[in-house]
Motif scaffolding. Structure first.
Motif, PDB file in Angstrom:
ATOM      1  N   SER A   1      21.678 134.309  78.173  1.00  0.00           N
ATOM      2  CA  SER A   1      22.754 133.406  77.673  1.00  0.00           C
ATOM      3  C   SER A   1      24.165 133.792  78.392  1.00  0.00           C
ATOM      4  CB  SER A   1      23.124 133.427  76.299  1.00  0.00           C
ATOM      5  OG  SER A   1      23.665 134.396  75.930  1.00  0.00           O
ATOM      6  N   ASP A   2      24.099 134.770  79.224  1.00  0.00           N
ATOM      7  CA  ASP A   2      25.473 135.016  80.088  1.00  0.00           C
ATOM      8  C   ASP A   2      25.189 134.240  81.373  1.00  0.00           C
ATOM      9  OD1 ASP A   2      23.148 136.568  80.646  1.00  0.00           O
ATOM     10  OD2 ASP A   2      24.292 137.914  82.113  1.00  0.00           O
ATOM     11  N   LEU A   3      24.189 133.688  81.403  1.00  0.00           N
ATOM     12  CA  LEU A   3      23.779 132.682  82.759  1.00  0.00           C
ATOM     13  C   LEU A   3      24.146 131.096  82.286  1.00  0.00           C
ATOM     14  CD1 LEU A   3      21.248 134.539  84.828  1.00  0.00           C
ATOM     15  CD2 LEU A   3      23.611 134.998  84.928  1.00  0.00           C
ATOM     16  N   PHE A   4      24.499 130.943  81.040  1.00  0.00           N
ATOM     17  CA  PHE A   4      24.368 129.324  80.652  1.00  0.00           C
ATOM     18  C   PHE A   4      25.519 128.756  81.316  1.00  0.00           C
ATOM     19  CE2 PHE A   4      26.161 126.460  77.638  1.00  0.00           C
ATOM     20  CZ  PHE A   4      24.836 125.460  77.315  1.00  0.00           C
ATOM     21  N   PRO A   5      25.632 127.438  81.965  1.00  0.00           N
ATOM     22  CA  PRO A   5      24.503 126.622  81.410  1.00  0.00           C
ATOM     23  C   PRO A   5      23.454 126.560  82.507  1.00  0.00           C
ATOM     24  CG  PRO A   5      26.409 125.541  82.719  1.00  0.00           C
ATOM     25  CD  PRO A   5      26.653 126.924  82.450  1.00  0.00           C
ATOM     26  N   GLN A   6      23.310 127.604  83.563  1.00  0.00           N
ATOM     27  CA  GLN A   6      22.149 127.479  84.588  1.00  0.00           C
ATOM     28  C   GLN A   6      21.008 128.012  83.761  1.00  0.00           C
ATOM     29  OE1 GLN A   6      25.285 128.874  85.142  1.00  0.00           O
ATOM     30  NE2 GLN A   6      25.517 129.504  87.144  1.00  0.00           N
ATOM     31  N   SER A   7      21.225 128.785  82.791  1.00  0.00           N
ATOM     32  CA  SER A   7      19.921 129.035  82.102  1.00  0.00           C
ATOM     33  C   SER A   7      20.206 128.452  80.592  1.00  0.00           C
ATOM     34  CB  SER A   7      20.072 130.814  81.961  1.00  0.00           C
ATOM     35  OG  SER A   7      18.826 131.066  81.342  1.00  0.00           O
TER      36      SER A   7
END
Ligand code: FAD
Length: 475
Positions: free
Chosen positions: A278-284
């Motif tokens: 979730s640290d990579l949201f919105p890419q993840s």
């Protein structure tokens, strides 16, 4: 071998400067160079009664002077093998063990456990030396764990691929038993994978250690929630023995207002970041909305790991803890690290209530100051409230790192299984449960302790299961 007695000049591991490390989840402790390792190894006094000191302080009984001696002889492979005699995962233990309370806390330079007196020095940096040796093997690709014994024909199921399950599987596979591990998550490692941040324990280190278990022929079945996809009773029918090592992964809540939007359990936050990116949201795909300012409640490993995580997500981070730093269970140097990175720690502060607005969203944490009294609570001075010191810390989210409890999903279909009142599983001194053929260990038994204790219990369970199979089960 030159023996120098130097007290204060312990070699610390070089670490990234705070302003740089707080922007990355990469590991911030760089590890020893060869020269630092040799210099630190020379500080060991090789006590003749080390079995009453550092070796006794290590829950899994690593021969500390034995492996340090090998480092000084330039035999790093020998040092690695020496550690493996007791501990299968040196690269992990060197990084995450609370050595200040274990081996290093019993180092004669620091505390003479035999005479029971505090000495004037800083202990040998045993953790950094163990990490150095483990990383030597990992980086140079040394593989020493070969399955050399004949298959016994016995089949064992292990439930949970955390340190307890992995250690049990490792020891049983070495004895020639066929071992299958059933794990709910898509990856092995348990809390080491989904809880401890990458910045402290990189994933490639865990993968390397897990590979040792795979190389011994242990089969992993991921995405198997025992109790749902397969019942424990079925495993007991299909296998000659079962080891239950499901940990204590259910986060505790229990503060007024914990239902509000923006109140999280620590495990939820850490799992979302470590496992679901979730640290990579919105890419993840997994969002995590902690707002601009988070308050973390607690004073153990979990609280510190949450702070490491929220700081790296760019969130203003506060930690409230009802006791003092010295009486906390987290590693002392990790408090230094998070404070250098900008966390504000409110010692002797007890949360009273999470406060929300009309929309049910967290807007603050009401707290009261505490003072340590002369009364004892669990072997530590009991904190008592200071009248009239109530105050509110404004924040957008509250993360509760106040302990975990066992999740009974795996064993709720076994009514005959004896449990303690807190839901942990009752075992005897051989880690046998009340059900024949079912053994248990790690956090699901001890309620939450350390990686090395889980490893030690996994190993002990492996020995007990071997004895059970060979003495009580006919093929
Ligand atoms: C955030 C955090 C940080 C920590 N930091 C440290 C530290 O720095 N140093 C240290 O020594 N200790 C630390 N600890 C404690 C340590 O991680 C635990 O004591 C240790 O991991 C316990 O090992 P275990 O194998 O018993 O359980 P776990 O590590 O919890 O592993 C249990 C495994 O069982 C699986 N499982 C659960 N239920 C099922 C089911 N029904 N079916 C199949 N699989 C299931 C889980 O997915 C998990 O993979 C920390 C704990 C937490 C929570």
């Amino acid at each position: 071998m030159a023996k120098r007695i130097r007290y204060e000049d312990r070699n610390h591991e070089p670490i990234m400067p705070p302003l740089i490390r707080v922007k990355t989840f990469r590991e911030y402790a760089f590890g020893y160079s060869v020269s630092l390792a040799l210099d630190e190894a020379q500080r060991c006094l090789f006590c003749k009664d080390a079995d009453q000191r550092c070796i006794k302080g290590c829950p899994i009984g690593v021969d500390v002077p034995g492996f340090i001696k090998k480092i000084l002889e330039g035999d790093l492979l020998g040092a690695y093998k020496k550690i493996l005699e007791a501990d299968p995962f040196p690269s992990i233990c060197g990084r995450v063990c609370p050595q200040d309370r274990q081996c290093e806390g019993s180092c004669i330079l620091y505390y003479d456990t035999v005479k029971g007196k505090r000495n004037k020095g800083l202990p040998v940096n045993i953790g950094a030396l163990e990490k150095f040796v483990g990383d030597f093997a990992r980086i140079s690709g040394v593989e020493v764990d070969e399955k050399s014994v004949k298959p016994t024909g016995y089949r064992v199921a292990v439930v949970g691929a955390g340190p307890a399950g992995l250690a049990c599987a490792y020891h049983l596979a070495k004895l020639g038993h066929e071992v299958h591990i059933f794990e709910a998550l898509p990856k092995a490692g348990g809390v080491m994978t989904y809880g401890i941040p990458h910045a402290r324990l990189p994933r490639d280190v865990i993968e390397w250690e897990v590979k040792k278990v795979k190389n011994l022929g242990v089969k992993f079945f991921f995405g198997h929630v025992v109790g749902r996809t397969v019942k424990l009773s079925e495993l007991l029918e299909k296998y000659h023995a079962v080891f239950l090592a499901v940990g204590a992964g259910r986060g505790r809540l229990g503060i007024k207002g914990d239902h509000l939007k923006g109140a999280y359990s620590a495990i939820e936050v850490l799992t979302r970041v470590s496992l679901m990116k979730s640290d990579l949201f919105p890419q993840s795909g997994t969002p995590l909305n902690l707002g601009k300012k988070a308050v973390i409640v607690g004073g153990g490993f979990t609280a510190v790991d949450c702070a490491i995580t929220t700081l790296r997500l760019g969130i203003e981070t506060h930690v409230v803890y009802r006791r003092t730093r010295e009486t906390s269970s987290a590693r002392q140097e990790e408090w230094d690290h998070i404070m250098e990175e900008g966390a504000r720690v409110h010692w002797l502060t007890q949360p009273l209530e999470i406060i929300g607005n009309k929309e049910g969203k967290v807007i603050g944490l009401r707290c009261i100051k505490m003072v340590l009294s002369k009364q004892e609570e669990g072997g530590r001075p009991k904190p008592i409230p200071v009248e009239g010191s109530e105050h509110t810390i404004e924040c957008d989210s509250v993360i509760l790192a106040i302990g975990q409890k066992a999740n009974p999903v795996a064993y709720e279909d076994l009514p005959g299984l004896e449990l303690w009142e807190d839901g942990t599983v009752k075992v005897d001194e051989n880690l046998r449960t009340s059900i024949r053929g079912l053994f248990a260990g790690g956090d699901v038994v001890n309620g939450g302790d350390t990686v090395v204790r889980a490893l030690a219990e996994g190993k002990r369970a492996g020995q007990s299961i071997h004895k059970f199979l060979t003495e009580e089960v006919k093929l």
